[in-house]
Design an enzyme around this catalytic site. Structure first.
Site, PDB file in Angstrom:
ATOM      1  N   GLY A 180       0.837  -1.224   0.000  1.00 44.71           N
ATOM      2  CA  GLY A 180       0.000   0.000   0.000  1.00 44.71           C
ATOM      3  C   GLY A 180       0.851   1.244   0.000  1.00 44.71           C
ATOM      4  N   ILE A 183       3.177   3.056  -5.531  1.00 51.87           N
ATOM      5  CA  ILE A 183       2.769   2.369  -6.763  1.00 51.87           C
ATOM      6  C   ILE A 183       1.475   1.599  -6.558  1.00 51.87           C
ATOM      7  CG2 ILE A 183       3.424   0.528  -8.394  1.00 51.87           C
ATOM      8  CD1 ILE A 183       6.314   1.458  -8.143  1.00 51.87           C
ATOM      9  N   VAL A 236       1.194 -11.407   2.635  1.00 55.22           N
ATOM     10  CA  VAL A 236       0.911 -12.444   1.645  1.00 55.22           C
ATOM     11  C   VAL A 236       1.953 -13.535   1.866  1.00 55.22           C
ATOM     12  CG1 VAL A 236       0.845 -12.994  -0.809  1.00 55.22           C
ATOM     13  CG2 VAL A 236      -0.031 -10.799  -0.006  1.00 55.22           C
ATOM     14  N   ALA A 267       3.961  -4.597  -5.515  1.00 55.21           N
ATOM     15  CA  ALA A 267       4.558  -3.243  -5.475  1.00 55.21           C
ATOM     16  C   ALA A 267       5.057  -3.007  -4.062  1.00 55.21           C
ATOM     17  CB  ALA A 267       3.518  -2.206  -5.875  1.00 55.21           C
ATOM     18  N   ARG A 270      11.379  -0.510  -4.307  1.00 54.33           N
ATOM     19  CA  ARG A 270      12.352  -0.611  -5.394  1.00 54.33           C
ATOM     20  C   ARG A 270      13.759  -0.706  -4.821  1.00 54.33           C
ATOM     21  NH1 ARG A 270      10.608   0.382 -10.486  1.00 54.33           N
ATOM     22  NH2 ARG A 270      12.557   1.348 -11.170  1.00 54.33           N
ATOM     23  N   ASP A 310      18.127   7.477  -8.057  1.00 51.02           N
ATOM     24  CA  ASP A 310      17.661   6.344  -7.237  1.00 51.02           C
ATOM     25  C   ASP A 310      18.813   5.487  -6.725  1.00 51.02           C
ATOM     26  OD1 ASP A 310      15.129   7.204  -7.865  1.00 51.02           O
ATOM     27  OD2 ASP A 310      14.438   5.298  -8.697  1.00 51.02           O
ATOM     28  N   HIS A 443      -8.703  34.364  -4.743  1.00 45.66           N
ATOM     29  CA  HIS A 443      -9.941  33.736  -4.274  1.00 45.66           C
ATOM     30  C   HIS A 443     -10.873  33.506  -5.450  1.00 45.66           C
ATOM     31  CE1 HIS A 443     -13.241  32.780  -1.599  1.00 45.66           C
ATOM     32  NE2 HIS A 443     -14.016  33.610  -2.290  1.00 45.66           N
TER      33      HIS A 443
HETATM   34  P1  FAD Z   1      16.062   5.747 -13.867  1.00 44.96           P
HETATM   35  O1  FAD Z   1      14.966   6.598 -14.345  1.00 44.96           O
HETATM   36  O2  FAD Z   1      15.720   4.417 -13.268  1.00 44.96           O
HETATM   37  O3  FAD Z   1      17.027   5.538 -15.096  1.00 44.96           O
HETATM   38  C1  FAD Z   1      18.122   4.689 -15.023  1.00 44.96           C
HETATM   39  C2  FAD Z   1      18.498   4.294 -16.425  1.00 44.96           C
HETATM   40  O4  FAD Z   1      19.762   3.656 -16.365  1.00 44.96           O
HETATM   41  C3  FAD Z   1      17.544   3.287 -17.056  1.00 44.96           C
HETATM   42  O5  FAD Z   1      17.252   3.678 -18.374  1.00 44.96           O
HETATM   43  C4  FAD Z   1      18.341   1.988 -17.051  1.00 44.96           C
HETATM   44  O6  FAD Z   1      18.026   1.144 -18.136  1.00 44.96           O
HETATM   45  C5  FAD Z   1      19.747   2.531 -17.215  1.00 44.96           C
HETATM   46  N1  FAD Z   1      20.790   1.627 -16.758  1.00 44.96           N
HETATM   47  C6  FAD Z   1      20.913   0.959 -15.582  1.00 44.96           C
HETATM   48  N2  FAD Z   1      22.060   0.256 -15.549  1.00 44.96           N
HETATM   49  C7  FAD Z   1      22.674   0.493 -16.736  1.00 44.96           C
HETATM   50  C8  FAD Z   1      23.881   0.048 -17.311  1.00 44.96           C
HETATM   51  N3  FAD Z   1      24.709  -0.773 -16.657  1.00 44.96           N
HETATM   52  N4  FAD Z   1      24.192   0.478 -18.550  1.00 44.96           N
HETATM   53  C9  FAD Z   1      23.376   1.314 -19.237  1.00 44.96           C
HETATM   54  N5  FAD Z   1      22.226   1.770 -18.736  1.00 44.96           N
HETATM   55  C10 FAD Z   1      21.876   1.367 -17.510  1.00 44.96           C
HETATM   56  N6  FAD Z   1       8.956   9.629  -9.406  1.00 44.96           N
HETATM   57  C11 FAD Z   1       8.452  10.865  -9.337  1.00 44.96           C
HETATM   58  O7  FAD Z   1       9.166  11.795  -8.966  1.00 44.96           O
HETATM   59  N7  FAD Z   1       7.153  11.124  -9.683  1.00 44.96           N
HETATM   60  C12 FAD Z   1       6.323  10.136 -10.107  1.00 44.96           C
HETATM   61  O8  FAD Z   1       5.159  10.394 -10.409  1.00 44.96           O
HETATM   62  C13 FAD Z   1       6.832   8.820 -10.180  1.00 44.96           C
HETATM   63  N8  FAD Z   1       6.051   7.812 -10.601  1.00 44.96           N
HETATM   64  C14 FAD Z   1       6.588   6.561 -10.714  1.00 44.96           C
HETATM   65  C15 FAD Z   1       5.750   5.524 -11.147  1.00 44.96           C
HETATM   66  C16 FAD Z   1       6.252   4.253 -11.273  1.00 44.96           C
HETATM   67  C17 FAD Z   1       5.352   3.127 -11.766  1.00 44.96           C
HETATM   68  C18 FAD Z   1       7.618   3.994 -10.965  1.00 44.96           C
HETATM   69  C19 FAD Z   1       8.184   2.606 -11.144  1.00 44.96           C
HETATM   70  C20 FAD Z   1       8.444   4.997 -10.531  1.00 44.96           C
HETATM   71  C21 FAD Z   1       7.932   6.299 -10.380  1.00 44.96           C
HETATM   72  N9  FAD Z   1       8.705   7.344  -9.918  1.00 44.96           N
HETATM   73  C22 FAD Z   1       8.187   8.598  -9.822  1.00 44.96           C
HETATM   74  C23 FAD Z   1      10.110   7.152  -9.534  1.00 44.96           C
HETATM   75  C24 FAD Z   1      11.014   7.622 -10.692  1.00 44.96           C
HETATM   76  O9  FAD Z   1      10.726   6.878 -11.847  1.00 44.96           O
HETATM   77  C25 FAD Z   1      12.469   7.450 -10.310  1.00 44.96           C
HETATM   78  O10 FAD Z   1      12.732   8.101  -9.091  1.00 44.96           O
HETATM   79  C26 FAD Z   1      13.366   8.056 -11.388  1.00 44.96           C
HETATM   80  O11 FAD Z   1      13.144   7.434 -12.623  1.00 44.96           O
HETATM   81  C27 FAD Z   1      14.834   7.897 -10.994  1.00 44.96           C
HETATM   82  O12 FAD Z   1      15.625   8.450 -11.992  1.00 44.96           O
HETATM   83  P2  FAD Z   1      17.108   7.941 -12.247  1.00 44.96           P
HETATM   84  O13 FAD Z   1      17.642   8.833 -13.300  1.00 44.96           O
HETATM   85  O14 FAD Z   1      17.818   7.830 -10.967  1.00 44.96           O
HETATM   86  O15 FAD Z   1      16.974   6.451 -12.796  1.00 44.96           O
HETATM   87  P1  NAD Z   2       6.826   2.019  -1.467  1.00 47.44           P
HETATM   88  O1  NAD Z   2       8.000   1.920  -0.609  1.00 47.44           O
HETATM   89  O2  NAD Z   2       6.199   3.336  -1.701  1.00 47.44           O
HETATM   90  O3  NAD Z   2       5.668   1.085  -0.919  1.00 47.44           O
HETATM   91  C1  NAD Z   2       5.850  -0.277  -0.709  1.00 47.44           C
HETATM   92  C2  NAD Z   2       4.827  -0.735   0.304  1.00 47.44           C
HETATM   93  O4  NAD Z   2       4.842  -2.142   0.347  1.00 47.44           O
HETATM   94  C3  NAD Z   2       5.138  -0.244   1.720  1.00 47.44           C
HETATM   95  O5  NAD Z   2       3.966   0.327   2.237  1.00 47.44           O
HETATM   96  C4  NAD Z   2       5.535  -1.506   2.452  1.00 47.44           C
HETATM   97  O6  NAD Z   2       5.199  -1.489   3.815  1.00 47.44           O
HETATM   98  C5  NAD Z   2       4.764  -2.546   1.691  1.00 47.44           C
HETATM   99  N1  NAD Z   2       5.299  -3.892   1.760  1.00 47.44           N
HETATM  100  C6  NAD Z   2       6.594  -4.278   1.720  1.00 47.44           C
HETATM  101  N2  NAD Z   2       6.667  -5.628   1.738  1.00 47.44           N
HETATM  102  C7  NAD Z   2       5.407  -6.084   1.753  1.00 47.44           C
HETATM  103  C8  NAD Z   2       4.825  -7.376   1.763  1.00 47.44           C
HETATM  104  N3  NAD Z   2       5.576  -8.471   1.748  1.00 47.44           N
HETATM  105  N4  NAD Z   2       3.483  -7.483   1.769  1.00 47.44           N
HETATM  106  C9  NAD Z   2       2.710  -6.364   1.784  1.00 47.44           C
HETATM  107  N5  NAD Z   2       3.197  -5.120   1.782  1.00 47.44           N
HETATM  108  C10 NAD Z   2       4.520  -4.986   1.755  1.00 47.44           C
HETATM  109  O7  NAD Z   2       7.242   1.307  -2.826  1.00 47.44           O
HETATM  110  P2  NAD Z   2       6.522   1.251  -4.241  1.00 47.44           P
HETATM  111  O8  NAD Z   2       5.081   1.581  -4.117  1.00 47.44           O
HETATM  112  O9  NAD Z   2       6.929  -0.043  -4.824  1.00 47.44           O
HETATM  113  O10 NAD Z   2       7.259   2.404  -5.019  1.00 47.44           O
HETATM  114  C11 NAD Z   2       8.688   2.404  -5.097  1.00 47.44           C
HETATM  115  C12 NAD Z   2       9.235   3.794  -5.114  1.00 47.44           C
HETATM  116  O11 NAD Z   2       9.015   4.388  -6.379  1.00 47.44           O
HETATM  117  C13 NAD Z   2       8.562   4.755  -4.133  1.00 47.44           C
HETATM  118  O12 NAD Z   2       9.106   4.631  -2.838  1.00 47.44           O
HETATM  119  C14 NAD Z   2       8.859   6.076  -4.748  1.00 47.44           C
HETATM  120  O13 NAD Z   2      10.156   6.464  -4.373  1.00 47.44           O
HETATM  121  C15 NAD Z   2       8.821   5.772  -6.227  1.00 47.44           C
HETATM  122  N6  NAD Z   2       7.505   6.150  -6.786  1.00 47.44           N
HETATM  123  C16 NAD Z   2       7.131   7.464  -6.709  1.00 47.44           C
HETATM  124  C17 NAD Z   2       5.904   7.853  -7.207  1.00 47.44           C
HETATM  125  C18 NAD Z   2       5.514   9.291  -7.124  1.00 47.44           C
HETATM  126  O14 NAD Z   2       6.393  10.113  -6.886  1.00 47.44           O
HETATM  127  N7  NAD Z   2       4.242   9.632  -7.278  1.00 47.44           N
HETATM  128  C19 NAD Z   2       5.043   6.927  -7.783  1.00 47.44           C
HETATM  129  C20 NAD Z   2       5.459   5.609  -7.848  1.00 47.44           C
HETATM  130  C21 NAD Z   2       6.693   5.230  -7.355  1.00 47.44           C
END
Ligand code: FAD
Ligand code: NAD
Length: 472
Positions: A180, A183, A236, A267, A270, A310, A443
């Site tokens: 929860g 994601i 789970v 989810a 990460r 990240d 407002h």
């Molecule tokens: P990344 O975006 O992960 O990019 C890393 C890149 O490096 C990738 O293209 C990967 O393929 C590449 N790479 C890795 N290893 C190698 C290698 N050895 N050689 C070449 N390339 C490589 N964050 C927000 O702020 N707002 C949001 O709304 C949001 N929504 C999200 C929704 C989802 C479903 C998910 C999964 C994440 C979300 N996030 C959100 C988190 C966000 O995506 C990450 O924080 C962000 O992408 C991190 O950026 P980064 O540049 O560190 O890495």
């Molecule tokens: P999260 O850390 O936000 O949430 C994971 C949840 O899973 C936690 O509440 C945790 O207690 C729970 N959990 C862990 N193990 C479990 C288990 N075995 N059974 C049930 N629940 C369990 O992680 P996420 O939702 O996977 O997202 C990963 C990261 O990606 C976020 O922390 C955030 O940094 C980034 N993200 C950001 C956005 C955004 O900015 N809007 C959106 C999506 C993802």
């Protein structure tokens, strides 16, 4: 023998952190190569994260809006969802942006190299099926990947991670979301709006653990109606292939210990991508969780190699990655006195209502034993919220009791993700609550909820009553 490219800066990873770093370095006249495993830059955020998920959430919010307007006497028929068109639109949004990033590489003379890179020594990255890149400085921006729970890895197509869920292959009749957090709740919101019966299982006693409970409450109240079930403090224990989907075994206070769902979305967080590309070989230190260890300038244990985004630590958010990337690029460009020192990194959960915060939270303040004064304004007293039929939000402001300096802002309500930017600006510019209260907000807007929260701390709020002794 692979070709050799000589460059001043190699950026490994083309997500929002990596491409922001590469672009800024190139703008400062530095020869830069951007190596990314994908065909086009953008990383997780653009291809399988922020952007595709927000396109889906946009549709979910429109569906919710169409339901909510019933309170004004306007009703629509249930939506018809044409999945191929929906998928095509989502793909076009992502691909247009990724193509634009490629174009920006060309215009800036950033050498984009598609392929997986591995460090072969402290000044060389070898790209799979590509050149070897010799560099003076490197910025590692390799991002993160979904955490896998080994017991759930049974190779079933009915078990999704976020990337699979974003593909919109089908709208399952029933969906179990494990986790929860960000994601789970965002994608659970999407599938519930599209018609799935969504159940969330969260290990800890609250949704979005760590987020202030008063901000989570309005979301929890609404999700009770959107989701079939929310099971907290529940684990789970097992997933098994079954007729019609996945049989799930639960441990906790749940009505049934075994249930079957058509799909399961896992989810649970990460993990940083720091393994299997030579960091151990060259001696870049990684902590127990897999994050690359960095100092306040984002230098790793090898000072000419930086790590950002990240892979370099929490919060795993795109805007944090981009700012760290720009910091590292400026340092490489010679601005060697810069350090990472933001006071307010905003976070937004794009659910309905949205939850957003920046700076210090009440939960953190309690943990630190730090005294704060809190001004809170419930949206029930907001004219704008009333006109939207959405009085379920809350805005709050945390200040230092001695100086009145704003330390944190927290919001829950529609549009909170846009509104929080005001909090970031206020905190970064060192504003006090009085300053914010004296800024005239338009407002009727939801921005007034922030100034009213500040006004409550100074006896200036019109829509918040402090009961006083009667004056005669
Ligand atoms: P990344 O975006 O992960 O990019 C890393 C890149 O490096 C990738 O293209 C990967 O393929 C590449 N790479 C890795 N290893 C190698 C290698 N050895 N050689 C070449 N390339 C490589 N964050 C927000 O702020 N707002 C949001 O709304 C949001 N929504 C999200 C929704 C989802 C479903 C998910 C999964 C994440 C979300 N996030 C959100 C988190 C966000 O995506 C990450 O924080 C962000 O992408 C991190 O950026 P980064 O540049 O560190 O890495
Ligand atoms: P999260 O850390 O936000 O949430 C994971 C949840 O899973 C936690 O509440 C945790 O207690 C729970 N959990 C862990 N193990 C479990 C288990 N075995 N059974 C049930 N629940 C369990 O992680 P996420 O939702 O996977 O997202 C990963 C990261 O990606 C976020 O922390 C955030 O940094 C980034 N993200 C950001 C956005 C955004 O900015 N809007 C959106 C999506 C993802």
């Amino acid at each position: 023998m692979p070709d050799t490219i000589q460059t001043k800066l190699a950026v490994l990873g083309g997500g929002p952190g990596g491409y922001a770093a590469a672009f800024l370095a190139a703008d400062r006249g530095i020869a830069t190569a951007l190596i990314d495993a994908g065909a086009k830059p953008g990383g997780t955020c653009l291809h399988v994260g922020c952007i595709p998920s927000k396109a889906l959430l946009h549709v979910a919010h429109v569906i919710h809006g169409a339901h909510d307007v019933a309170q004004f006497g306007v009703t629509y028929a249930e939506p018809k969802i044409d999945l191929p068109t929906f998928r095509a639109k989502q793909f076009k949004i992502v691909d247009t942006m990724a193509t634009h990033l490629l174009e920006l590489c060309k215009r800036r003379d950033v050498k984009h190299i598609a392929g997986r890179g591995t460090f072969v020594d402290a000044n060389t990255i070898l790209v799979e099926n590509g050149p070897q890149v010799r560099f003076e400085h490197a910025i590692i921006a390799s991002g993160s990947s979904p955490t896998k729970i080994p017991a759930f890895e049974i190779g079933s197509p009915h078990i999704w991670d976020s990337t699979a869920a974003l593909k919109l292959e089908s709208i399952p009749k029933s969906l179990l979301v494990v986790g929860g957090g960000y994601i789970g709740l965002e994608l659970g919101t999407v599938y519930a709006a599209l018609g799935s019966s969504v159940t969330v299982v969260e290990l800890t006693p609250s949704l979005l653990p760590g987020v202030d409970p008063d901000l989570v409450q309005p979301l929890r109240d609404r999700l009770k109606n959107e989701f079939a079930n929310i099971y907290l403090s529940t684990k789970v224990a097992k997933l098994a292939e079954a007729k019609g989907g996945i049989q799930v075994t639960l441990e906790g206070d749940v009505p049934e210990k075994q249930m079957t769902f058509e799909k399961v979305l896992v989810a649970v967080g990460r993990r940083p991508n720091s393994a299997n590309f030579g960091l151990d070989k060259i001696g870049v230190a990684v902590d127990a969780k897999g994050f690359i260890q960095v100092n306040e300038q984002r230098r790793t244990s090898l000072p000419h190699i930086f790590a950002i985004g990240d892979v370099a630590g929490e919060p795993m958010l795109a805007h944090k990655a981009a700012h760290e990337g720009k910091l590292a690029a400026q340092i490489v460009a010679g601005e060697t006195s810069l350090v990472w020192e933001p006071r307010a990194v905003p976070a937004v959960v794009f659910t309905d209502p949205e939850i957003a915060w920046c700076g210090l939270t009440e939960t953190e303040a309690k943990k630190q034993g730090r005294e704060v004064k809190v001004g809170k304004f419930r949206w029930g007293a907001s004219g704008r919220a009333a006109t939207l039929g959405r009085s379920d939000g809350v805005s709050k402001i945390l200040v230092d009791p001695k100086t009145d300096m704003i330390l944190g802002i927290g919001l829950a309500g529609p549009g909170a993700g846009e509104l929080i930017a005001e909090g970031v600006v206020a905190i970064e510019l060192g504003a006090t609550a009085k300053d914010l209260a004296l800024c005239i907000h338009p407002h009727p807007t939801l921005t007034e909820t922030i100034s009213e929260a500040a006004e409550t701390l100074h006896g200036l709020a019109s829509h918040f009553v402090v009961l006083k002794k009667k004056v005669v």
